[in-house]
Design an enzyme around this catalytic site. Structure first.
Site, short mmCIF file in Angstrom:
data_model
loop_
_atom_site.label_atom_id
_atom_site.label_comp_id
_atom_site.label_asym_id
_atom_site.label_seq_id
_atom_site.Cartn_x
_atom_site.Cartn_y
_atom_site.Cartn_z
N ASP A 180 -8.11 1.59 -7.96
CA ASP A 180 -8.74 2.84 -8.41
C ASP A 180 -9.12 2.70 -9.87
O ASP A 180 -8.26 2.43 -10.72
CB ASP A 180 -7.76 4.00 -8.22
N PHE A 210 -15.62 -1.13 1.56
CA PHE A 210 -15.54 -0.57 0.22
C PHE A 210 -16.49 -1.32 -0.72
O PHE A 210 -17.24 -0.71 -1.49
CB PHE A 210 -14.11 -0.64 -0.31
N GLU A 258 0.85 -1.19 0.00
CA GLU A 258 0.00 0.00 0.00
C GLU A 258 0.89 1.24 0.00
O GLU A 258 2.00 1.21 0.51
CB GLU A 258 -0.91 -0.03 1.24
N THR A 280 -15.73 -6.27 2.29
CA THR A 280 -15.18 -5.09 2.94
C THR A 280 -16.17 -3.92 2.91
O THR A 280 -17.16 -3.95 2.18
CB THR A 280 -13.88 -4.65 2.25
#
Length: 298
Positions: A176, A279, A126, A277
């Site tokens: 993304d 998200f 990350e 999750t």
């Protein structure tokens, strides 16, 4: 007649070769001059806030020394020195299958998977410090020792940091989407990314992907299909009315509405090793379709 260039020497170092996939180049005075000389392609992320506060700061202070991989840098704070090689056996104190998650976010998926699979080791990649700190919090709370985090640009992790053929699975979940056409060039999963994933995977290793944007899903499927190093584990499956792409086209949730069926298919069933999750929950609430893909290293 052109002049013969002087041989490389400490006084006349060789010019750093330009990379086409974003991987680090040899350190030279020229490459160190400015970060603008560091990459030749747009990166798939834009740096946001990196400050830590409260529990995140405490987690980082107390545990980063043991849970965050100490990477020698190459110009930028998310870069990896091209001579550094990660030693998983030394880091984890054992030899076990290594799973690498690219873009681990807040660590929900990787920490849950590590707790469910104590026989495997996990590396969470990350670029955002707060996400890494929160992942460390989760690791400590779960009382597990088979996860490490690293703050690094993914192409460098795959291109130089990890030894070739040492990874059992690479995960890229909900990267993304850069869904505006002018930003598509920033997408991580493109033709130049597949060889990097292929490089680190052992033969038979799996590349798992997931996204909630249909156009990116099509791009991911095309990238895997075009690579000679991979085969689609679910080639031809879930086509026609069973295809999530057909569903996305019919609903027009994230694209122009169409009744054209997806005759290619190739979509994997939802990976049961991926926890739902926060998200992904947001994607469901927005009505977007979830796409899974699984490719096997030949």
């Amino acid at each position: 007649m052109s002049e013969t260039p002087a041989p490389a020497s400490p006084e006349n170092p060789p010019k750093a070769p330009r990379s086409q996939d974003g991987t680090a180049r040899p350190v030279t005075p020229g490459s160190q001059a400015a970060e603008g000389t560091y990459r030749t392609q747009p990166v798939s992320f834009v740096r946001r806030g990196t400050r830590l506060q409260g529990r995140r700061q405490k987690a980082w202070d107390d545990h980063a020394a043991t849970l965050a991989v100490d990477v020698p840098r190459h110009i930028a704070d998310t870069s990896v020195h091209p001579e550094y090689v990660f030693d998983a056996a030394a880091e984890f104190g054992r030899t076990a299958p290594l799973v690498v998650e690219i873009g681990s976010g807040l660590g929900e998926a990787v920490v849950h998977a590590a707790k469910e699979s104590p026989d495997k080791d996990f590396l969470a990649v990350e670029v955002y410090t707060p996400g890494l700190a929160q992942t460390i919090q989760k690791i400590v709370a779960a009382e597990i020792g088979n996860v490490r985090v690293v703050q690094a640009n993914a192409p460098e992790v795959l291109g130089t940091m990890l030894p070739a053929g040492t990874v059992s699975e690479v995960w890229v979940f909900f990267p993304d989407p850069w869904h505006k056409t002018k930003h598509n060039k920033r997408r991580m999963v493109k033709d130049s990314f597949a060889p990097l994933v292929s490089r680190v995977l052992a033969p038979g290793g799996l590349w798992r992907l997931a996204t909630d944007w249909s156009a990116y899903a099509e791009q991911m499927r095309a990238v895997g299909a075009a690579s000679p190093d991979f085969e689609n584990v679910h080639d031809g499956e879930r086509a026609g009315s069973a295809s999530p792409l057909t569903q996305a086209r019919l609903t027009g949730v994230d694209r122009e509405q169409s009744d054209e069926p997806d005759i290619e298919g190739g979509w994997a069933p939802r990976f049961d090793g991926r926890i739902l999750t926060s998200f992904e929950n947001k994607a469901h609430k927005a009505g977007r379709v979830i796409f899974d893909l699984t490719f096997r290293r030949r």
